[in-house]
Write a protein that holds these residues in place. Structure first.
Motif, mmCIF file in Angstrom:
data_model
loop_
_atom_site.group_PDB
_atom_site.id
_atom_site.type_symbol
_atom_site.label_atom_id
_atom_site.label_comp_id
_atom_site.label_asym_id
_atom_site.label_seq_id
_atom_site.Cartn_x
_atom_site.Cartn_y
_atom_site.Cartn_z
ATOM 1 N N SER A 150 64.996 46.891 -66.417
ATOM 2 C CA SER A 150 64.899 48.294 -66.834
ATOM 3 C C SER A 150 64.066 49.107 -65.843
ATOM 4 O O SER A 150 64.339 50.288 -65.609
ATOM 5 N N LEU A 151 63.052 48.485 -65.239
ATOM 6 C CA LEU A 151 62.254 49.165 -64.221
ATOM 7 C C LEU A 151 63.110 49.550 -63.024
ATOM 8 O O LEU A 151 62.991 50.655 -62.480
ATOM 9 N N VAL A 188 64.027 38.590 -77.397
ATOM 10 C CA VAL A 188 65.327 37.937 -77.304
ATOM 11 C C VAL A 188 65.472 37.079 -76.050
ATOM 12 O O VAL A 188 66.101 36.018 -76.091
ATOM 13 N N LEU A 189 64.909 37.473 -74.935
ATOM 14 C CA LEU A 189 65.071 36.724 -73.687
ATOM 15 C C LEU A 189 63.786 35.990 -73.314
ATOM 16 O O LEU A 189 63.770 34.766 -73.217
ATOM 17 N N TRP A 190 62.701 36.743 -73.114
ATOM 18 C CA TRP A 190 61.441 36.144 -72.702
ATOM 19 C C TRP A 190 60.952 35.153 -73.748
ATOM 20 O O TRP A 190 60.547 34.033 -73.419
ATOM 21 N N GLY A 191 61.007 35.553 -75.016
ATOM 22 C CA GLY A 191 60.527 34.679 -76.075
ATOM 23 C C GLY A 191 61.317 33.396 -76.165
ATOM 24 O O GLY A 191 60.765 32.304 -76.320
ATOM 25 N N ALA A 192 62.650 33.507 -76.053
ATOM 26 C CA ALA A 192 63.487 32.314 -76.141
ATOM 27 C C ALA A 192 63.214 31.361 -74.981
ATOM 28 O O ALA A 192 63.142 30.129 -75.165
ATOM 29 N N LYS A 193 63.031 31.894 -73.782
ATOM 30 C CA LYS A 193 62.784 31.042 -72.624
ATOM 31 C C LYS A 193 61.412 30.375 -72.696
ATOM 32 O O LYS A 193 61.268 29.193 -72.384
ATOM 33 N N VAL A 194 60.407 31.131 -73.093
ATOM 34 C CA VAL A 194 59.070 30.541 -73.217
ATOM 35 C C VAL A 194 59.059 29.492 -74.324
ATOM 36 O O VAL A 194 58.413 28.448 -74.209
ATOM 37 N N ALA A 227 60.356 47.398 -75.392
ATOM 38 C CA ALA A 227 59.244 48.212 -75.894
ATOM 39 C C ALA A 227 57.909 47.543 -75.616
ATOM 40 O O ALA A 227 56.944 48.203 -75.221
ATOM 41 N N ALA A 228 57.840 46.212 -75.819
ATOM 42 C CA ALA A 228 56.586 45.505 -75.568
ATOM 43 C C ALA A 228 56.213 45.572 -74.090
ATOM 44 O O ALA A 228 55.058 45.824 -73.733
ATOM 45 N N GLY A 229 57.204 45.343 -73.214
ATOM 46 C CA GLY A 229 56.916 45.385 -71.780
ATOM 47 C C GLY A 229 56.491 46.762 -71.309
ATOM 48 O O GLY A 229 55.522 46.906 -70.546
ATOM 49 N N TRP A 230 57.203 47.798 -71.763
ATOM 50 C CA TRP A 230 56.834 49.148 -71.364
ATOM 51 C C TRP A 230 55.530 49.593 -72.020
ATOM 52 O O TRP A 230 54.806 50.432 -71.463
ATOM 53 N N ALA A 231 55.216 49.053 -73.195
ATOM 54 C CA ALA A 231 53.919 49.373 -73.816
ATOM 55 C C ALA A 231 52.778 48.823 -72.974
ATOM 56 O O ALA A 231 51.709 49.454 -72.852
ATOM 57 N N ILE A 232 52.985 47.632 -72.398
ATOM 58 C CA ILE A 232 51.971 47.073 -71.494
ATOM 59 C C ILE A 232 51.767 48.003 -70.309
ATOM 60 O O ILE A 232 50.629 48.307 -69.912
ATOM 61 N N LEU A 233 52.876 48.475 -69.731
ATOM 62 C CA LEU A 233 52.784 49.424 -68.619
ATOM 63 C C LEU A 233 52.101 50.706 -69.067
ATOM 64 O O LEU A 233 51.273 51.283 -68.342
ATOM 65 N N LEU A 234 52.404 51.155 -70.265
ATOM 66 C CA LEU A 234 51.818 52.383 -70.798
ATOM 67 C C LEU A 234 50.297 52.258 -70.903
ATOM 68 O O LEU A 234 49.556 53.176 -70.529
ATOM 69 N N VAL A 235 49.830 51.128 -71.394
ATOM 70 C CA VAL A 235 48.389 50.929 -71.557
ATOM 71 C C VAL A 235 47.695 50.840 -70.199
ATOM 72 O O VAL A 235 46.659 51.484 -69.976
ATOM 73 N N LEU A 236 48.252 50.070 -69.280
ATOM 74 C CA LEU A 236 47.599 49.875 -67.982
ATOM 75 C C LEU A 236 47.539 51.175 -67.185
ATOM 76 O O LEU A 236 46.502 51.503 -66.601
ATOM 77 N N THR A 237 48.630 51.924 -67.170
ATOM 78 C CA THR A 237 48.600 53.204 -66.462
ATOM 79 C C THR A 237 47.707 54.203 -67.187
ATOM 80 O O THR A 237 47.022 55.013 -66.547
ATOM 81 N N GLY A 238 47.694 54.133 -68.526
ATOM 82 C CA GLY A 238 46.834 55.036 -69.288
ATOM 83 C C GLY A 238 45.360 54.813 -69.010
ATOM 84 O O GLY A 238 44.580 55.768 -68.908
ATOM 85 N N VAL A 239 44.975 53.544 -68.876
ATOM 86 C CA VAL A 239 43.571 53.240 -68.565
ATOM 87 C C VAL A 239 43.204 53.802 -67.199
ATOM 88 O O VAL A 239 42.108 54.355 -67.008
ATOM 89 N N ILE A 288 55.713 43.242 -59.995
ATOM 90 C CA ILE A 288 54.964 42.049 -60.434
ATOM 91 C C ILE A 288 55.148 41.864 -61.932
ATOM 92 O O ILE A 288 55.437 40.766 -62.417
ATOM 93 N N GLY A 289 54.984 42.943 -62.692
ATOM 94 C CA GLY A 289 55.227 42.874 -64.130
ATOM 95 C C GLY A 289 56.670 42.570 -64.439
ATOM 96 O O GLY A 289 56.984 41.844 -65.390
ATOM 97 N N GLY A 290 57.599 43.110 -63.632
ATOM 98 C CA GLY A 290 59.010 42.860 -63.849
ATOM 99 C C GLY A 290 59.388 41.411 -63.650
ATOM 100 O O GLY A 290 60.292 40.896 -64.317
ATOM 101 N N LEU A 291 58.712 40.716 -62.753
ATOM 102 C CA LEU A 291 58.975 39.292 -62.542
ATOM 103 C C LEU A 291 58.504 38.477 -63.735
ATOM 104 O O LEU A 291 59.119 37.471 -64.096
ATOM 105 N N LEU A 292 57.399 38.893 -64.341
ATOM 106 C CA LEU A 292 56.893 38.176 -65.515
ATOM 107 C C LEU A 292 57.806 38.389 -66.716
ATOM 108 O O LEU A 292 57.998 37.479 -67.531
ATOM 109 N N PHE A 293 58.370 39.578 -66.834
ATOM 110 C CA PHE A 293 59.237 39.924 -67.965
ATOM 111 C C PHE A 293 60.568 40.436 -67.403
ATOM 112 O O PHE A 293 60.718 41.644 -67.156
ATOM 113 N N PRO A 294 61.541 39.543 -67.188
ATOM 114 C CA PRO A 294 62.770 39.909 -66.466
ATOM 115 C C PRO A 294 63.548 41.067 -67.076
ATOM 116 O O PRO A 294 64.062 41.916 -66.337
ATOM 117 N N LEU A 295 63.680 41.105 -68.397
ATOM 118 C CA LEU A 295 64.435 42.193 -69.006
ATOM 119 C C LEU A 295 63.748 43.530 -68.739
ATOM 120 O O LEU A 295 64.405 44.540 -68.455
#
Length: 483
Positions: A463-464, A236-242, A156-168, A452-459
């Protein structure tokens, strides 16, 4: 559906616009319900302390007395009311607050017993994290729905980022590339900011909901982007790795942690709820005393009778006296030693970031093995903790809470207006997916940006790829069939 196109709009811009709109639609379809849920639960959690004090007043609030009883007496009172292994003791944050004693029961349940610090009376008990605020937080993080649901937060967080950027991009004022929902081209020219800064039309019209969605989106989009990014550390994934990445390096993990003291295999996150950047931190180990040496001066009424620890441990009274002398902010929690090499750990995370602190004491000598605060974090750790503190509405007091509360209301309105707008334009058959550009070049550019966004956030990237495959081989055919 045929779309009126301003003569001034180049065809390649129109193609790109439609491709962006298509992915904006997918992002909204996937995450709008989740974002609305997170906004509602997050808004409630902003006021966790007053909510808990009001809803659990009998447990949380006490009459102020003359003098508090010793911590060991309060711990023993809690242990009589709820037998088991005490693993955490939380001191009162205010003069009228109760003491909280966390106990693991014989059947492995975690219970919190509330005790009046002035009289020693047991006020009652709740499951650990069982207060109203605790339940709201678990609803917000989807913890109540199991480990798989935790991955939904990251998606949800990753797709929300996409939602905001495309919305702008879709909102950005320009000699308008036509939108399938748009009014005739002559109604919106370069000097017309309707739908950009204000809302046109009336509620029965789709134009009203389209403009409401656009204007609301630009007002709250920045906050939504911030909340999505600062919510990622809990994923669960990105947060744990960071978390693993920032721990063990001076740029993230506190510099004073890797000191030359014996280290145990225990992690700080196993005994208390520390700052996010310290969850993987190892606990130092207490040094077993020389059996032939005396230990005069230690509080011999330690944890021997209740916790089964060595009789020459300093005890809870002495440990809390030591933490108070070190100036740890009120309301700190003390994790009790686990085993002969365990330590007393005090941790506190108040609204003031600079008052965050973790202190470890040798359970025998009372020596400070580790004393870490926010100012000792590396730049990455400080940035992450600042973002989390603002995300929780704590960093700037009431102003922080009000801004986030208004933003949460705006996010819910954004979700509702998007749903209504789709409902008003939906076709009789199908989802109403915006038309797919037939030019492969446009699709490659859009997909490259998404990767590019998918590489930053693998999960999110996985989904992309899944959505892109569905878009190419199934949804794309359906969309073309309805055009």
């Amino acid at each position: 559906m045929n779309t009126p196109t301003p003569s001034t709009a180049p065809r390649h811009r129109l193609r790109f616009y439609r491709a962006v709109w298509r992915w904006h639609f997918y992002a909204g379809l996937l995450v709008l319900p989740v974002i609305a849920w997170l906004a509602l639960t997050g808004a409630a959690y902003l006021y966790k302390t007053p909510l808990d004090r009001a809803f659990h007043h009998r447990l949380k609030v006490v009459d102020i007395g003359r003098e508090r009883l010793r911590p060991q007496q309060l711990l023993e009172a809690a242990s009589r009311a709820q037998p088991g292994q005490v693993f955490r003791y939380t001191t009162p944050a205010t003069d009228d607050a109760s003491v909280e004693v966390a106990v693991m029961t014989p059947d492995a349940r975690h219970e919190v017993v509330y005790v009046d610090p002035y009289t020693g009376a047991v006020l009652g008990q709740l499951p650990d994290r069982g207060t109203l605020a605790g339940v709201i937080r678990r609803l917000h993080s989807l913890d109540l729905f199991g480990p798989i649901a935790s991955g939904v937060i990251e998606l949800a967080a990753g797709w929300a980022i996409l939602l905001v950027l495309t919305g702008v991009y879709l909102w950005w004022p320009r000699a308008r590339v036509a939108h399938p929902a748009q009014v005739p081209a002559g109604q919106l020219g370069r000097g017309d900011l309707g739908g950009v800064l204000w809302v046109r039309g009336r509620p029965p019209q789709r134009l009203f909901w389209r403009d409401l969605h656009a204007v609301t989106g630009v007002l709250v989009g920045g906050v939504l982007l911030f909340l999505a990014l600062t919510g990622m550390p809990w994923s669960v994934l990105w947060g744990a790795k960071v978390n693993q990445w920032v721990n063990g390096h001076d740029f993230g993990y506190p510099r004073g942690v890797r000191v030359e003291v014996p280290m145990s295999t225990q992690r700080l996150g196993q005994t208390t709820t520390p700052a996010w950047s310290l969850r993987q931190a190892q606990l130092p180990a207490s040094t077993l005393p020389d059996p032939h040496a005396g230990h005069a001066g230690h509080d011999m009424r330690g944890m021997a009778d209740i916790q089964g620890q060595a009789h020459d441990a300093m005890g809870l009274n002495a440990a809390i006296a030591r933490f108070d002398a070190l100036g740890v902010a009120p309301g700190y929690s003390v994790s009790l030693p686990r085993g002969a090499h365990g330590v007393y750990t005090a941790s506190v995370y108040p609204s003031d970031l600079h008052a965050q602190r973790v202190v470890h004491l040798d359970q025998y000598s009372g020596q400070v093995l580790l004393d870490v605060g926010y100012d000792a974090y590396g730049p990455a750790g400080r940035a992450l903790e600042w973002g989390i503190n603002v995300h929780l509405g704590q960093e700037y007091g009431t102003a922080n809470q009000l801004v986030l509360l208004l933003a949460c209301a705006g996010i819910v309105l954004l979700c509702v207006s998007g749903a209504v707008m789709w409902w008003k334009r939906r076709p009789q058959r199908g989802l109403g997916v915006p038309p797919m550009p037939v030019e492969r070049g446009t699709l490659r550019v859009i997909f490259g940006l998404l990767l590019i966004g998918g590489l930053l956030f693998p999960l999110v990237g996985a989904s992309l790829l899944l959505i892109a495959a569905l878009d190419r081989w199934w949804l794309g055919d359906n969309a073309r069939a309805t055009q």
